[in-house]
Design a protein around this motif. Structure first.
Motif, PDB file in Angstrom:
ATOM      1  N   LEU A 159     -13.174 126.611  27.169  1.00  0.00           N
ATOM      2  CA  LEU A 159     -11.763 126.794  26.883  1.00  0.00           C
ATOM      3  C   LEU A 159     -10.939 126.459  28.118  1.00  0.00           C
ATOM      4  O   LEU A 159     -11.294 126.841  29.232  1.00  0.00           O
ATOM      5  CB  LEU A 159     -11.488 128.232  26.442  1.00  0.00           C
ATOM      6  N   LEU A 160      -9.850 125.735  27.912  1.00  0.00           N
ATOM      7  CA  LEU A 160      -8.999 125.297  29.020  1.00  0.00           C
ATOM      8  C   LEU A 160      -7.664 126.023  29.003  1.00  0.00           C
ATOM      9  O   LEU A 160      -7.062 126.217  27.940  1.00  0.00           O
ATOM     10  CB  LEU A 160      -8.721 123.799  28.905  1.00  0.00           C
ATOM     11  N   LYS A 161      -7.185 126.374  30.186  1.00  0.00           N
ATOM     12  CA  LYS A 161      -5.833 126.902  30.345  1.00  0.00           C
ATOM     13  C   LYS A 161      -4.860 125.725  30.355  1.00  0.00           C
ATOM     14  O   LYS A 161      -5.250 124.571  30.543  1.00  0.00           O
ATOM     15  CB  LYS A 161      -5.720 127.668  31.665  1.00  0.00           C
ATOM     16  N   LEU A 162      -3.582 126.035  30.176  1.00  0.00           N
ATOM     17  CA  LEU A 162      -2.560 124.996  30.137  1.00  0.00           C
ATOM     18  C   LEU A 162      -2.595 124.117  31.388  1.00  0.00           C
ATOM     19  O   LEU A 162      -2.503 122.884  31.285  1.00  0.00           O
ATOM     20  CB  LEU A 162      -1.169 125.612  29.957  1.00  0.00           C
ATOM     21  N   ASP A 163      -2.739 124.703  32.565  1.00  0.00           N
ATOM     22  CA  ASP A 163      -2.777 123.906  33.795  1.00  0.00           C
ATOM     23  C   ASP A 163      -3.935 122.908  33.794  1.00  0.00           C
ATOM     24  O   ASP A 163      -3.803 121.788  34.296  1.00  0.00           O
ATOM     25  CB  ASP A 163      -2.858 124.799  35.030  1.00  0.00           C
ATOM     26  N   GLU A 164      -5.073 123.302  33.211  1.00  0.00           N
ATOM     27  CA  GLU A 164      -6.216 122.393  33.126  1.00  0.00           C
ATOM     28  C   GLU A 164      -5.948 121.270  32.128  1.00  0.00           C
ATOM     29  O   GLU A 164      -6.327 120.115  32.371  1.00  0.00           O
ATOM     30  CB  GLU A 164      -7.477 123.157  32.728  1.00  0.00           C
ATOM     31  N   VAL A 165      -5.298 121.600  31.017  1.00  0.00           N
ATOM     32  CA  VAL A 165      -4.941 120.586  30.025  1.00  0.00           C
ATOM     33  C   VAL A 165      -3.962 119.587  30.644  1.00  0.00           C
ATOM     34  O   VAL A 165      -4.109 118.369  30.489  1.00  0.00           O
ATOM     35  CB  VAL A 165      -4.346 121.231  28.754  1.00  0.00           C
ATOM     36  N   LYS A 166      -2.985 120.093  31.379  1.00  0.00           N
ATOM     37  CA  LYS A 166      -2.019 119.223  32.049  1.00  0.00           C
ATOM     38  C   LYS A 166      -2.726 118.298  33.038  1.00  0.00           C
ATOM     39  O   LYS A 166      -2.410 117.103  33.107  1.00  0.00           O
ATOM     40  CB  LYS A 166      -0.954 120.063  32.758  1.00  0.00           C
ATOM     41  N   ALA A 167      -3.665 118.822  33.791  1.00  0.00           N
ATOM     42  CA  ALA A 167      -4.387 118.012  34.772  1.00  0.00           C
ATOM     43  C   ALA A 167      -5.233 116.933  34.093  1.00  0.00           C
ATOM     44  O   ALA A 167      -5.282 115.790  34.562  1.00  0.00           O
ATOM     45  CB  ALA A 167      -5.267 118.904  35.648  1.00  0.00           C
ATOM     46  N   LYS A 168      -5.888 117.274  32.992  1.00  0.00           N
ATOM     47  CA  LYS A 168      -6.743 116.310  32.286  1.00  0.00           C
ATOM     48  C   LYS A 168      -5.931 115.209  31.619  1.00  0.00           C
ATOM     49  O   LYS A 168      -6.394 114.068  31.543  1.00  0.00           O
ATOM     50  CB  LYS A 168      -7.584 117.005  31.207  1.00  0.00           C
ATOM     51  N   THR A 169      -4.744 115.548  31.105  1.00  0.00           N
ATOM     52  CA  THR A 169      -3.976 114.592  30.303  1.00  0.00           C
ATOM     53  C   THR A 169      -2.857 113.910  31.078  1.00  0.00           C
ATOM     54  O   THR A 169      -2.305 112.924  30.592  1.00  0.00           O
ATOM     55  CB  THR A 169      -3.342 115.301  29.089  1.00  0.00           C
ATOM     56  N   SER A 170      -2.500 114.442  32.224  1.00  0.00           N
ATOM     57  CA  SER A 170      -1.350 113.967  33.007  1.00  0.00           C
ATOM     58  C   SER A 170      -0.042 114.119  32.233  1.00  0.00           C
ATOM     59  O   SER A 170       0.896 113.354  32.438  1.00  0.00           O
ATOM     60  CB  SER A 170      -1.530 112.506  33.436  1.00  0.00           C
ATOM     61  N   LEU A 171       0.001 115.111  31.339  1.00  0.00           N
ATOM     62  CA  LEU A 171       1.222 115.411  30.584  1.00  0.00           C
ATOM     63  C   LEU A 171       1.823 116.702  31.105  1.00  0.00           C
ATOM     64  O   LEU A 171       1.117 117.554  31.633  1.00  0.00           O
ATOM     65  CB  LEU A 171       0.907 115.586  29.087  1.00  0.00           C
ATOM     66  N   GLY A 172       3.115 116.853  30.927  1.00  0.00           N
ATOM     67  CA  GLY A 172       3.784 118.096  31.277  1.00  0.00           C
ATOM     68  C   GLY A 172       3.721 119.080  30.117  1.00  0.00           C
ATOM     69  O   GLY A 172       3.412 118.718  28.976  1.00  0.00           O
ATOM     70  N   SER A 173       4.063 120.324  30.403  1.00  0.00           N
ATOM     71  CA  SER A 173       4.037 121.380  29.384  1.00  0.00           C
ATOM     72  C   SER A 173       4.914 121.042  28.186  1.00  0.00           C
ATOM     73  O   SER A 173       4.486 121.198  27.030  1.00  0.00           O
ATOM     74  CB  SER A 173       4.516 122.704  29.980  1.00  0.00           C
ATOM     75  N   GLU A 213     -11.819 119.147  22.089  1.00  0.00           N
ATOM     76  CA  GLU A 213     -10.691 118.601  21.335  1.00  0.00           C
ATOM     77  C   GLU A 213      -9.737 117.830  22.235  1.00  0.00           C
ATOM     78  O   GLU A 213      -9.222 116.773  21.844  1.00  0.00           O
ATOM     79  CB  GLU A 213      -9.950 119.721  20.607  1.00  0.00           C
ATOM     80  N   VAL A 214      -9.516 118.333  23.435  1.00  0.00           N
ATOM     81  CA  VAL A 214      -8.653 117.627  24.391  1.00  0.00           C
ATOM     82  C   VAL A 214      -9.321 116.313  24.800  1.00  0.00           C
ATOM     83  O   VAL A 214      -8.671 115.264  24.840  1.00  0.00           O
ATOM     84  CB  VAL A 214      -8.341 118.508  25.622  1.00  0.00           C
ATOM     85  N   ASP A 215     -10.624 116.354  25.064  1.00  0.00           N
ATOM     86  CA  ASP A 215     -11.354 115.139  25.427  1.00  0.00           C
ATOM     87  C   ASP A 215     -11.300 114.113  24.301  1.00  0.00           C
ATOM     88  O   ASP A 215     -11.100 112.914  24.551  1.00  0.00           O
ATOM     89  CB  ASP A 215     -12.804 115.462  25.780  1.00  0.00           C
ATOM     90  N   ASP A 216     -11.476 114.562  23.050  1.00  0.00           N
ATOM     91  CA  ASP A 216     -11.385 113.650  21.905  1.00  0.00           C
ATOM     92  C   ASP A 216     -10.003 113.022  21.817  1.00  0.00           C
ATOM     93  O   ASP A 216      -9.870 111.829  21.531  1.00  0.00           O
ATOM     94  CB  ASP A 216     -11.701 114.377  20.586  1.00  0.00           C
ATOM     95  N   TRP A 217      -8.973 113.818  22.064  1.00  0.00           N
ATOM     96  CA  TRP A 217      -7.600 113.304  22.025  1.00  0.00           C
ATOM     97  C   TRP A 217      -7.431 112.212  23.087  1.00  0.00           C
ATOM     98  O   TRP A 217      -6.842 111.169  22.820  1.00  0.00           O
ATOM     99  CB  TRP A 217      -6.598 114.433  22.254  1.00  0.00           C
ATOM    100  N   ILE A 218      -7.953 112.443  24.279  1.00  0.00           N
ATOM    101  CA  ILE A 218      -7.833 111.470  25.368  1.00  0.00           C
ATOM    102  C   ILE A 218      -8.533 110.165  24.989  1.00  0.00           C
ATOM    103  O   ILE A 218      -7.978 109.079  25.142  1.00  0.00           O
ATOM    104  CB  ILE A 218      -8.416 112.042  26.686  1.00  0.00           C
ATOM    105  N   VAL A 219      -9.748 110.273  24.472  1.00  0.00           N
ATOM    106  CA  VAL A 219     -10.539 109.089  24.126  1.00  0.00           C
ATOM    107  C   VAL A 219      -9.914 108.307  22.980  1.00  0.00           C
ATOM    108  O   VAL A 219      -9.908 107.074  22.994  1.00  0.00           O
ATOM    109  CB  VAL A 219     -11.988 109.499  23.763  1.00  0.00           C
ATOM    110  N   ASN A 220      -9.363 109.001  22.001  1.00  0.00           N
ATOM    111  CA  ASN A 220      -8.850 108.339  20.796  1.00  0.00           C
ATOM    112  C   ASN A 220      -7.376 107.985  20.856  1.00  0.00           C
ATOM    113  O   ASN A 220      -6.842 107.414  19.906  1.00  0.00           O
ATOM    114  CB  ASN A 220      -9.117 109.220  19.572  1.00  0.00           C
ATOM    115  N   ARG A 221      -6.729 108.305  21.957  1.00  0.00           N
ATOM    116  CA  ARG A 221      -5.304 108.001  22.095  1.00  0.00           C
ATOM    117  C   ARG A 221      -5.121 106.500  22.278  1.00  0.00           C
ATOM    118  O   ARG A 221      -5.806 105.872  23.077  1.00  0.00           O
ATOM    119  CB  ARG A 221      -4.746 108.736  23.304  1.00  0.00           C
TER     120      ARG A 221
END
Length: 76
Positions: A17-31, A60-68
């Protein structure tokens, strides 16, 4: 006697499970962008894990990154 082979899918990586800060770091997106994408159905919804805490499934975040689809201008 005919035998059939079964294919087993094994996922060796544990659920994380990822916290918001980790999701932001993985995706380079803001909140704001992450939450806007969630509202638009373009990004995975977080799971509620406490009264005031949410987490995203890393898979799920990784899948989103790969399939974007790729972004940027096309050179025509």
């Amino acid at each position: 006697m005919t035998q059939t082979a079964e294919t087993l899918v094994f996922n060796p990586s544990p659920l994380r499970l990822l916290k918001l800060d980790e999701v932001k770091a993985k995706t380079s997106l803001g909140s704001s962008t992450i939450y806007r994408y969630i509202d638009d159905g373009l990004f995975p919804r977080p799971r509620k894990v406490g009264a005031m805490a949410v987490r995203w499934l890393e898979s799920e975040v990784d899948d989103w990154i790969v399939n974007r689809p790729p972004t940027g201008r096309s050179s025509s």
